[in-house]
Design a protein around this motif. Structure first.
Motif, PDB file in Angstrom:
ATOM      1  N   THR A 237       9.019  -1.338   8.139  1.00 13.46           N
ATOM      2  CA  THR A 237       9.270  -0.646   6.882  1.00 13.46           C
ATOM      3  C   THR A 237      10.765  -0.428   6.792  1.00 13.46           C
ATOM      4  OG1 THR A 237       9.173   1.607   7.772  1.00 13.46           O
ATOM      5  CG2 THR A 237       7.070   0.584   7.143  1.00 13.46           C
ATOM      6  N   TYR A 238      11.274  -0.159   5.622  1.00 14.41           N
ATOM      7  CA  TYR A 238      12.703   0.133   5.509  1.00 14.41           C
ATOM      8  C   TYR A 238      13.019   1.524   6.072  1.00 14.41           C
ATOM      9  CZ  TYR A 238      13.200  -4.033   2.639  1.00 14.41           C
ATOM     10  OH  TYR A 238      13.221  -5.341   2.194  1.00 14.41           O
ATOM     11  N   ARG A 239      12.025   2.386   6.140  1.00 13.47           N
ATOM     12  CA  ARG A 239      12.229   3.736   6.667  1.00 13.47           C
ATOM     13  C   ARG A 239      12.443   3.742   8.174  1.00 13.47           C
ATOM     14  NH1 ARG A 239       8.722   6.956   9.172  1.00 13.47           N
ATOM     15  NH2 ARG A 239       6.955   5.626   8.576  1.00 13.47           N
ATOM     16  N   LEU A 240      11.673   2.929   8.911  1.00 14.84           N
ATOM     17  CA  LEU A 240      11.731   2.987  10.370  1.00 14.84           C
ATOM     18  C   LEU A 240      13.107   2.632  10.944  1.00 14.84           C
ATOM     19  CD1 LEU A 240       8.219   1.561  11.354  1.00 14.84           C
ATOM     20  CD2 LEU A 240       9.063   3.898  11.705  1.00 14.84           C
ATOM     21  N   PRO A 241      13.740   1.530  10.549  1.00 18.41           N
ATOM     22  CA  PRO A 241      15.072   1.256  11.093  1.00 18.41           C
ATOM     23  C   PRO A 241      16.091   2.342  10.734  1.00 18.41           C
ATOM     24  CG  PRO A 241      14.156  -0.702  10.082  1.00 18.41           C
ATOM     25  CD  PRO A 241      13.265   0.432   9.696  1.00 18.41           C
ATOM     26  N   ARG A 242      15.993   2.861   9.509  1.00 16.81           N
ATOM     27  CA  ARG A 242      16.921   3.924   9.118  1.00 16.81           C
ATOM     28  C   ARG A 242      16.769   5.130  10.035  1.00 16.81           C
ATOM     29  NH1 ARG A 242      19.475   5.016   4.331  1.00 16.81           N
ATOM     30  NH2 ARG A 242      18.207   3.487   3.208  1.00 16.81           N
ATOM     31  N   GLU A 243      15.538   5.575  10.236  1.00 17.13           N
ATOM     32  CA  GLU A 243      15.301   6.746  11.078  1.00 17.13           C
ATOM     33  C   GLU A 243      15.688   6.476  12.528  1.00 17.13           C
ATOM     34  OE1 GLU A 243      11.251   7.850  10.466  1.00 17.13           O
ATOM     35  OE2 GLU A 243      11.653   8.816   8.526  1.00 17.13           O
ATOM     36  N   THR A 244      15.434   5.253  12.998  1.00 14.70           N
ATOM     37  CA  THR A 244      15.809   4.885  14.366  1.00 14.70           C
ATOM     38  C   THR A 244      17.311   4.949  14.551  1.00 14.70           C
ATOM     39  OG1 THR A 244      13.864   3.453  14.594  1.00 14.70           O
ATOM     40  CG2 THR A 244      15.701   3.052  16.094  1.00 14.70           C
ATOM     41  N   PHE A 245      18.062   4.369  13.630  1.00 16.00           N
ATOM     42  CA  PHE A 245      19.521   4.381  13.724  1.00 16.00           C
ATOM     43  C   PHE A 245      20.061   5.801  13.578  1.00 16.00           C
ATOM     44  CE2 PHE A 245      20.710  -0.279  12.462  1.00 16.00           C
ATOM     45  CZ  PHE A 245      19.908  -0.747  13.489  1.00 16.00           C
ATOM     46  N   GLN A 246      19.490   6.564  12.658  1.00 18.17           N
ATOM     47  CA  GLN A 246      19.953   7.942  12.466  1.00 18.17           C
ATOM     48  C   GLN A 246      19.751   8.771  13.724  1.00 18.17           C
ATOM     49  OE1 GLN A 246      17.674   8.902   8.936  1.00 18.17           O
ATOM     50  NE2 GLN A 246      19.438   8.616   7.589  1.00 18.17           N
ATOM     51  N   ALA A 247      18.656   8.530  14.437  1.00 11.51           N
ATOM     52  CA  ALA A 247      18.395   9.275  15.667  1.00 11.51           C
ATOM     53  C   ALA A 247      19.440   8.958  16.723  1.00 11.51           C
ATOM     54  CB  ALA A 247      16.997   8.946  16.187  1.00 11.51           C
ATOM     55  N   VAL A 248      19.832   7.696  16.830  1.00 13.60           N
ATOM     56  CA  VAL A 248      20.877   7.317  17.784  1.00 13.60           C
ATOM     57  C   VAL A 248      22.185   8.020  17.453  1.00 13.60           C
ATOM     58  CG1 VAL A 248      22.285   5.412  18.658  1.00 13.60           C
ATOM     59  CG2 VAL A 248      19.834   5.084  18.285  1.00 13.60           C
ATOM     60  N   ILE A 249      22.547   7.989  16.189  1.00 16.07           N
ATOM     61  CA  ILE A 249      23.815   8.594  15.765  1.00 16.07           C
ATOM     62  C   ILE A 249      23.803  10.101  16.015  1.00 16.07           C
ATOM     63  CG2 ILE A 249      25.316   9.014  13.784  1.00 16.07           C
ATOM     64  CD1 ILE A 249      25.257   6.088  14.942  1.00 16.07           C
ATOM     65  N   ALA A 250      22.670  10.738  15.738  1.00 16.42           N
ATOM     66  CA  ALA A 250      22.558  12.181  15.981  1.00 16.42           C
ATOM     67  C   ALA A 250      22.657  12.496  17.462  1.00 16.42           C
ATOM     68  CB  ALA A 250      21.239  12.705  15.409  1.00 16.42           C
ATOM     69  N   GLU A 251      21.987  11.690  18.292  1.00 15.10           N
ATOM     70  CA  GLU A 251      22.037  11.910  19.747  1.00 15.10           C
ATOM     71  C   GLU A 251      23.456  11.800  20.267  1.00 15.10           C
ATOM     72  OE1 GLU A 251      19.417   8.968  21.278  1.00 15.10           O
ATOM     73  OE2 GLU A 251      17.596   9.928  20.488  1.00 15.10           O
ATOM     74  N   ARG A 252      24.236  10.910  19.698  1.00 13.10           N
ATOM     75  CA  ARG A 252      25.609  10.717  20.138  1.00 13.10           C
ATOM     76  C   ARG A 252      26.577  11.709  19.500  1.00 13.10           C
ATOM     77  NH1 ARG A 252      27.043   5.724  22.073  1.00 13.10           N
ATOM     78  NH2 ARG A 252      29.059   6.760  22.301  1.00 13.10           N
TER      79      ARG A 252
END
Length: 270
Positions: A237-252
Motif C-alpha cells: 500500500t502507499y501507506r506502509l512505506p510512508r509509515e515505515t520510513f517515518q518510523a526510521v526517521i523518528a527513531e533517529r
C-alpha cells in the motif's frame, strides 16, 4: 540545488527527471510511460523540456523503456534531442531502446559502473544494482557550483542493496529508495509462485523491511527528503512505506521529510 520530479513509479511504468534548478537543465531517468503523461507531468512540475540534456536508463525491462520512443519523437518535434546513455548490455537487450535512439538519430553513449558522466551541470555516477535484467543500475547525481554542492541518490529495481550502492549513496541530501512490497502481502497475494519467488529474491525488488534497513543505514542529519519508489499496487500500500520510513526517521531523531512516489501522479522532492 537539485530537484527530483517522479513522473511515474511502479510496475506499469517509470520515469523521473532530475533537475538542476540553478540552470533549469535536467536528466530523464527511464521512460516507461506514454507521451501524454510525460509532457503533462513535466509541465505540472514546472520543468521546461527544452532543458533536457540526457536520458539515462537503469535497465532493459519494459516498464522502464517502453515509452522512450514516442517521447523522444515528441521531444524531437519540439527541437529537443537529448543523448541516451545505457550500458552496452542493456542496449543490446532492449529493442524499444534501440528503436527509440534510431527513430530520431539520437546520440548514444554506453556507460559502466564506476564511470563518471557529466551533463546538465551535474556529475552522474552509475552503480550496479541486483536485478534480473541484462544489466541494472542506480545513480548518484552531484551538482557542483562554486563552493556549494548538492547530491541525490536514486536506487530502484534491486533485490538487495549492493556494496556499490552503499558507497554511492552515502551523504546524499535527497534519496529515492525502492520500497516495493510488503513480504506478507506478497506471500499471500494473487501472483503465481514463481513470480513471488522472483520478486522476493536477491535479483528482485526491495521489500518494505529491506528498505527500512537501508534507510536506517543511510539516514543522516543532512538527508532532507526521502521518497519511497516502485511501490507495488498489488503487494503493498502507499501507506506502509510512508509509515515505515517515518518510523526510521523518528527513531533517529531526524527532520527528514518522507514521501511516496505514485504510479499515476507527479511527486517532486527538492
Amino acid at each position: 540545488m537539485l530537484k527530483l520530479h517522479v513522473l511515474a513509479s511502479g510496475s506499469r511504468g517509470n520515469a523521473a527527471i532530475v533537475e538542476n534548478a540553478r540552470t533549469g537543465e535536467g536528466v530523464l531517468v527511464d521512460c516507461g510511460i506514454c507521451k501524454r503523461d510525460f509532457f503533462s507531468r513535466a509541465a505540472e512540475a514546472g520543468f521546461d523540456v527544452a532543458g533536457l540534456r540526457a536520458v539515462v536508463v537503469t535497465h532493459d525491462h519494459g516498464d522502464h523503456v517502453k515509452g522512450l520512443g514516442v517521447v523522444m519523437r515528441g521531444l524531437a518535434k519540439a527541437g529537443v534531442c537529448p543523448a541516451v546513455h545505457a550500458s552496452d548490455a542493456v542496449f543490446a537487450a532492449s529493442a524499444p531502446l534501440r528503436d527509440a535512439v534510431a527513430s530520431v538519430g539520437a546520440a548514444f553513449a554506453s556507460f559502466r559502473a564506476g564511470d563518471v558522466l557529466t551533463f546538465a551541470g551535474m556529475v552522474v555516477h552509475p552503480f550496479r544494482t541486483s536485478h534480473d535484467a541484462a544489466d541494472s543500475y542506480g545513480f548518484r547525481f552531484d551538482e557542483l557550483a562554486g563552493e556549494t554542492s548538492d547530491s541525490l541518490g536514486y536506487v530502484t529495481d534491486t533485490g538487495v542493496v549492493t556494496e556499490e550502492a552503499w558507497e554511492a549513496l552515502v551523504g546524499v541530501r535527497l534519496l529515492a529508495l525502492e520500497s516495493n512490497h510488503d513480504a506478507r502481502m506478497l506471500e499471500t497475494g494473487p501472483y503465481p509462485y514463481v513470480v513471488k519467488q522472483r520478486i522476493a529474491s536477491e535479483c528482485g525488488h526491495l521489500s518494505n523491511e529491506q528498505a527500512r534497513e537501508a534507510l536506517a543505514r543511510l539516514a543522516h542529519e543532512g538527508l532532507e527528503q526521502v521518497v519511497a519508489m516502485h511501490v507495488s499496487q498489488e503487494n503493498n500500500t502507499y501507506r506502509l512505506p510512508r509509515e515505515t520510513f517515518q518510523a526510521v526517521i523518528a527513531e533517529r531523531g531526524l527532520s527528514t521529510a518522507v514521501s511516496v512516489a505514485y504510479q499515476d501522479r507527479l511527486v517532486t522532492i527538492e
